[in-house]
Design a protein around this motif. Structure first.
Motif, PDB file in Angstrom:
ATOM      1  N   PRO A 148       0.807  -1.222   0.000  1.00 35.24           N
ATOM      2  CA  PRO A 148       0.000   0.000   0.000  1.00 35.24           C
ATOM      3  C   PRO A 148       0.841   1.273   0.000  1.00 35.24           C
ATOM      4  CG  PRO A 148       0.131  -0.888   2.205  1.00 35.24           C
ATOM      5  CD  PRO A 148       0.808  -1.897   1.319  1.00 35.24           C
ATOM      6  N   VAL A 149       0.220   2.340  -0.487  1.00 37.47           N
ATOM      7  CA  VAL A 149       0.805   3.668  -0.299  1.00 37.47           C
ATOM      8  C   VAL A 149       0.641   4.028   1.173  1.00 37.47           C
ATOM      9  CG1 VAL A 149       0.668   6.109  -0.926  1.00 37.47           C
ATOM     10  CG2 VAL A 149       0.214   4.339  -2.652  1.00 37.47           C
ATOM     11  N   THR A 150       1.722   4.406   1.835  1.00 37.72           N
ATOM     12  CA  THR A 150       1.663   4.700   3.262  1.00 37.72           C
ATOM     13  C   THR A 150       1.795   6.183   3.578  1.00 37.72           C
ATOM     14  OG1 THR A 150       4.038   4.203   3.399  1.00 37.72           O
ATOM     15  CG2 THR A 150       2.505   2.427   3.945  1.00 37.72           C
ATOM     16  N   ALA A 151       2.333   6.965   2.650  1.00 39.28           N
ATOM     17  CA  ALA A 151       2.470   8.411   2.880  1.00 39.28           C
ATOM     18  C   ALA A 151       2.582   9.118   1.536  1.00 39.28           C
ATOM     19  CB  ALA A 151       3.686   8.719   3.732  1.00 39.28           C
ATOM     20  N   ILE A 152       2.056  10.321   1.470  1.00 38.75           N
ATOM     21  CA  ILE A 152       2.121  11.138   0.258  1.00 38.75           C
ATOM     22  C   ILE A 152       2.484  12.567   0.655  1.00 38.75           C
ATOM     23  CG2 ILE A 152       0.823  12.074  -1.704  1.00 38.75           C
ATOM     24  CD1 ILE A 152      -1.054   9.664  -1.478  1.00 38.75           C
ATOM     25  N   THR A 153       3.349  13.182  -0.119  1.00 37.53           N
ATOM     26  CA  THR A 153       3.642  14.607   0.035  1.00 37.53           C
ATOM     27  C   THR A 153       3.466  15.278  -1.318  1.00 37.53           C
ATOM     28  OG1 THR A 153       5.263  14.186   1.789  1.00 37.53           O
ATOM     29  CG2 THR A 153       5.343  16.332   0.717  1.00 37.53           C
ATOM     30  N   SER A 154       2.681  16.335  -1.360  1.00 38.25           N
ATOM     31  CA  SER A 154       2.418  17.043  -2.606  1.00 38.25           C
ATOM     32  C   SER A 154       2.597  18.535  -2.385  1.00 38.25           C
ATOM     33  CB  SER A 154       0.993  16.745  -3.095  1.00 38.25           C
ATOM     34  OG  SER A 154       0.704  17.434  -4.294  1.00 38.25           O
ATOM     35  N   ALA A 155       3.339  19.184  -3.266  1.00 42.84           N
ATOM     36  CA  ALA A 155       3.593  20.621  -3.146  1.00 42.84           C
ATOM     37  C   ALA A 155       3.279  21.305  -4.469  1.00 42.84           C
ATOM     38  CB  ALA A 155       5.044  20.880  -2.755  1.00 42.84           C
ATOM     39  N   PHE A 156       2.339  22.245  -4.427  1.00 39.36           N
ATOM     40  CA  PHE A 156       1.937  23.002  -5.616  1.00 39.36           C
ATOM     41  C   PHE A 156       2.254  24.480  -5.380  1.00 39.36           C
ATOM     42  CE2 PHE A 156      -1.380  20.483  -8.198  1.00 39.36           C
ATOM     43  CZ  PHE A 156      -0.727  19.287  -7.967  1.00 39.36           C
ATOM     44  N   TYR A 157       3.120  25.036  -6.234  1.00 34.06           N
ATOM     45  CA  TYR A 157       3.500  26.445  -6.126  1.00 34.06           C
ATOM     46  C   TYR A 157       3.135  27.185  -7.408  1.00 34.06           C
ATOM     47  CZ  TYR A 157       6.311  25.179  -2.052  1.00 34.06           C
ATOM     48  OH  TYR A 157       6.726  24.730  -0.820  1.00 34.06           O
ATOM     49  N   ASP A 158       2.554  28.370  -7.248  1.00 32.98           N
ATOM     50  CA  ASP A 158       2.245  29.253  -8.368  1.00 32.98           C
ATOM     51  C   ASP A 158       2.700  30.664  -8.023  1.00 32.98           C
ATOM     52  OD1 ASP A 158       0.593  27.676 -10.403  1.00 32.98           O
ATOM     53  OD2 ASP A 158      -0.451  27.192  -8.532  1.00 32.98           O
ATOM     54  N   PRO A 159       3.265  31.408  -8.992  1.00 31.28           N
ATOM     55  CA  PRO A 159       3.853  32.725  -8.709  1.00 31.28           C
ATOM     56  C   PRO A 159       2.835  33.862  -8.621  1.00 31.28           C
ATOM     57  CG  PRO A 159       4.148  32.204 -11.016  1.00 31.28           C
ATOM     58  CD  PRO A 159       3.499  30.996 -10.393  1.00 31.28           C
ATOM     59  N   SER A 232       8.231  31.099  -9.723  1.00 31.51           N
ATOM     60  CA  SER A 232       7.791  30.354 -10.894  1.00 31.51           C
ATOM     61  C   SER A 232       6.916  29.188 -10.458  1.00 31.51           C
ATOM     62  CB  SER A 232       8.989  29.841 -11.704  1.00 31.51           C
ATOM     63  OG  SER A 232       9.777  28.957 -10.926  1.00 31.51           O
ATOM     64  N   SER A 233       6.214  28.604 -11.412  1.00 32.03           N
ATOM     65  CA  SER A 233       5.335  27.486 -11.111  1.00 32.03           C
ATOM     66  C   SER A 233       6.139  26.210 -10.884  1.00 32.03           C
ATOM     67  CB  SER A 233       4.353  27.272 -12.272  1.00 32.03           C
ATOM     68  OG  SER A 233       3.533  26.151 -12.045  1.00 32.03           O
ATOM     69  N   SER A 234       5.732  25.433  -9.888  1.00 25.16           N
ATOM     70  CA  SER A 234       6.380  24.159  -9.596  1.00 25.16           C
ATOM     71  C   SER A 234       5.380  23.271  -8.873  1.00 25.16           C
ATOM     72  CB  SER A 234       7.627  24.352  -8.728  1.00 25.16           C
ATOM     73  OG  SER A 234       8.170  23.105  -8.336  1.00 25.16           O
ATOM     74  N   LYS A 235       5.147  22.070  -9.402  1.00 29.21           N
ATOM     75  CA  LYS A 235       4.174  21.159  -8.803  1.00 29.21           C
ATOM     76  C   LYS A 235       4.745  19.746  -8.814  1.00 29.21           C
ATOM     77  CE  LYS A 235       0.137  23.890 -10.229  1.00 29.21           C
ATOM     78  NZ  LYS A 235       0.899  25.045 -10.750  1.00 29.21           N
ATOM     79  N   GLU A 236       4.917  19.169  -7.618  1.00 25.55           N
ATOM     80  CA  GLU A 236       5.493  17.838  -7.489  1.00 25.55           C
ATOM     81  C   GLU A 236       4.749  17.047  -6.418  1.00 25.55           C
ATOM     82  OE1 GLU A 236      10.106  17.783  -8.335  1.00 25.55           O
ATOM     83  OE2 GLU A 236       9.646  19.284  -6.810  1.00 25.55           O
ATOM     84  N   SER A 237       4.740  15.720  -6.573  1.00 26.83           N
ATOM     85  CA  SER A 237       4.141  14.839  -5.581  1.00 26.83           C
ATOM     86  C   SER A 237       5.015  13.600  -5.418  1.00 26.83           C
ATOM     87  CB  SER A 237       2.728  14.411  -5.992  1.00 26.83           C
ATOM     88  OG  SER A 237       1.872  15.534  -6.138  1.00 26.83           O
ATOM     89  N   GLY A 238       5.119  13.129  -4.166  1.00 24.79           N
ATOM     90  CA  GLY A 238       5.872  11.927  -3.878  1.00 24.79           C
ATOM     91  C   GLY A 238       5.018  10.921  -3.121  1.00 24.79           C
ATOM     92  N   LEU A 239       5.053   9.672  -3.545  1.00 20.96           N
ATOM     93  CA  LEU A 239       4.292   8.609  -2.893  1.00 20.96           C
ATOM     94  C   LEU A 239       5.271   7.611  -2.292  1.00 20.96           C
ATOM     95  CD1 LEU A 239       2.653   9.576  -5.616  1.00 20.96           C
ATOM     96  CD2 LEU A 239       1.130   7.731  -4.985  1.00 20.96           C
ATOM     97  N   VAL A 240       5.065   7.259  -1.036  1.00 18.11           N
ATOM     98  CA  VAL A 240       5.913   6.303  -0.340  1.00 18.11           C
ATOM     99  C   VAL A 240       5.130   5.026  -0.102  1.00 18.11           C
ATOM    100  CG1 VAL A 240       7.210   5.835   1.770  1.00 18.11           C
ATOM    101  CG2 VAL A 240       7.236   8.135   0.778  1.00 18.11           C
ATOM    102  N   LEU A 241       5.696   3.899  -0.509  1.00 20.18           N
ATOM    103  CA  LEU A 241       5.126   2.590  -0.226  1.00 20.18           C
ATOM    104  C   LEU A 241       6.029   1.944   0.811  1.00 20.18           C
ATOM    105  CD1 LEU A 241       4.621   3.378  -3.423  1.00 20.18           C
ATOM    106  CD2 LEU A 241       3.483   1.173  -3.428  1.00 20.18           C
ATOM    107  N   GLY A 242       5.734   2.255   2.080  1.00 17.15           N
ATOM    108  CA  GLY A 242       6.665   1.994   3.166  1.00 17.15           C
ATOM    109  C   GLY A 242       7.010   0.535   3.385  1.00 17.15           C
ATOM    110  N   ARG A 243       6.099  -0.371   3.104  1.00 20.86           N
ATOM    111  CA  ARG A 243       6.368  -1.789   3.372  1.00 20.86           C
ATOM    112  C   ARG A 243       7.434  -2.348   2.449  1.00 20.86           C
ATOM    113  NH1 ARG A 243       0.209  -4.215   4.247  1.00 20.86           N
ATOM    114  NH2 ARG A 243      -0.427  -2.712   5.874  1.00 20.86           N
ATOM    115  N   SER A 244       7.494  -1.828   1.225  1.00 22.04           N
ATOM    116  CA  SER A 244       8.477  -2.315   0.258  1.00 22.04           C
ATOM    117  C   SER A 244       9.665  -1.381   0.097  1.00 22.04           C
ATOM    118  CB  SER A 244       7.811  -2.515  -1.108  1.00 22.04           C
ATOM    119  OG  SER A 244       7.307  -1.277  -1.597  1.00 22.04           O
TER     120      SER A 244
END
Length: 337
Positions: A148-159, A232-244
């Motif tokens: 499973p996905v165990t944690a998510i971090t998402s950051a959306f930036y607009d100027p 400037s615009s910057s949009k990123e997301s990270g998904l962690v599947l902690g068990r694996s």
């Protein structure tokens, strides 16, 4: 052979240009009519100029569309949805967010006894169809052993800091603007369960929210950051599947991604750089909508979940004059998107 889909487009602002560009690529679509109360120039669609009206009622009296697209200010959505659902047999695609207040959402729910809301009403959660999101969702589906996905971090930036007060007049706040995109994107990976916490700072120009979710029998928390304090615009997301130990990183601005586990690169995704970002979103969105089996993220139930969490994060605030992003009466143009 089947008859082409007759589309009525309501609202001729900025986002309508993307709708028109994508629809023009499809030979199974014709533009039946356009609507906008402003004195706008004629729309040319594949060399033809469809009939134009100042109001949706006039258009529906003269046409029988298969699909009505609402690219209008958010505070007009509920009323126009009711007009389209009750005044025609068409499906209705509404620009996100579906509504900006819970009372309007309740009103649409009440329509379900008079019109097939769940079968005919769809919301353009276009970020869920971005190529890098689609890639990551397919990657996770193909590797159930990653767990499973165990944690998510998402950051959306607009100027938008550069726009000062104009940004607040058009977008209301960072969470109001970016939150719905982040939430709809997350539905491709996990089942959202509710808002855990929200903190808006910098007078609403920045936000930090946490949202609970379920994934493959487990539970986790998504951390959502949005802010206008950037150059400037910057949009990123990270998904962690902690068990694996697998991590998946996706860059929404560059439309790229990769998956890794410790020092091992597991998968990568890139693009040719030739397709504008929003066109890359709306092509698969329309392909899904017109396929006969629309992705659930477009459906009313998904919009209810996303709106409830989004509005909880916004403190249940209603819309300001001018509606949502790109829809205000300022330089971006009324009825944008």
């Amino acid at each position: 052979m089947t008859d082409p889909v007759r589309v009525g487009l309501v609202g001729l602002g900025i986002i309508a240009e993307t709708h028109l560009a994508v629809l023009a690529e499809r030979d199974d679509v014709i533009l039946d009519f356009t609507v906008d109360p402003r004195p706008v120039g004629p729309v040319v669609f594949r060399g033809d100029t469809p009939p134009h009206y100042g109001g949706l009622t006039q258009a529906l009296d003269a046409h029988k569309p298969d699909l009505v697209v609402l690219a209008t200010p958010t505070d007009t959505h509920a009323g126009l949805v009711a007009q389209a659902l009750l005044g025609s047999g068409a499906r209705v695609l509404v620009e996100k967010p579906l509504v900006h207040d819970l009372a309007s959402l309740a009103g649409l729910r009440e329509l379900d006894g008079r019109a097939d809301v769940r079968g005919r009403l769809f919301t353009a959660h276009h970020f869920a169809f971005s190529p890098e999101v689609d890639w990551a969702a397919e990657l996770l589906a193909a590797h159930p052993g990653w767990g499973p996905v165990t944690a998510i971090t998402s950051a959306f930036y607009d100027p938008y800091v550069l726009r000062g007060a104009e940004a607040f007049a058009s977008y209301l706040s960072s969470w109001t603007d970016s939150g719905v995109n982040q939430l709809s994107m997350l539905t491709r990976f996990v089942d959202l369960t509710g808002l855990r916490s929200v903190s808006e700072t910098d007078g609403g120009a920045s936000a930090w929210c946490t949202v609970g979710f379920r994934s493959r029998g487990g539970e986790g928390v998504a951390r959502l950051r949005s802010s206008w304090l950037t150059g400037s615009s910057s949009k990123e997301s990270g998904l962690v599947l902690g068990r694996s130990g697998v991590e998946v990183w996706i860059d929404h601005t560059a439309m790229t991604g990769f998956a890794a586990r410790e020092g091992e690169l597991l998968a990568v995704f890139g693009n040719d750089g030739r397709t504008p970002r929003k066109v890359a979103h709306y092509r698969p969105l329309y392909a899904s909508l017109l396929s006969g089996r629309p992705d659930p993220v477009l459906g009313f139930d998904a919009a209810v979940t996303i709106t409830a969490i989004h509005q909880a994060g916004a403190g249940g605030r209603g819309p300001v004059a001018g509606g949502g992003p790109g829809e205000g009466p300022g330089p971006q143009g009324w009825w944008g998107g």
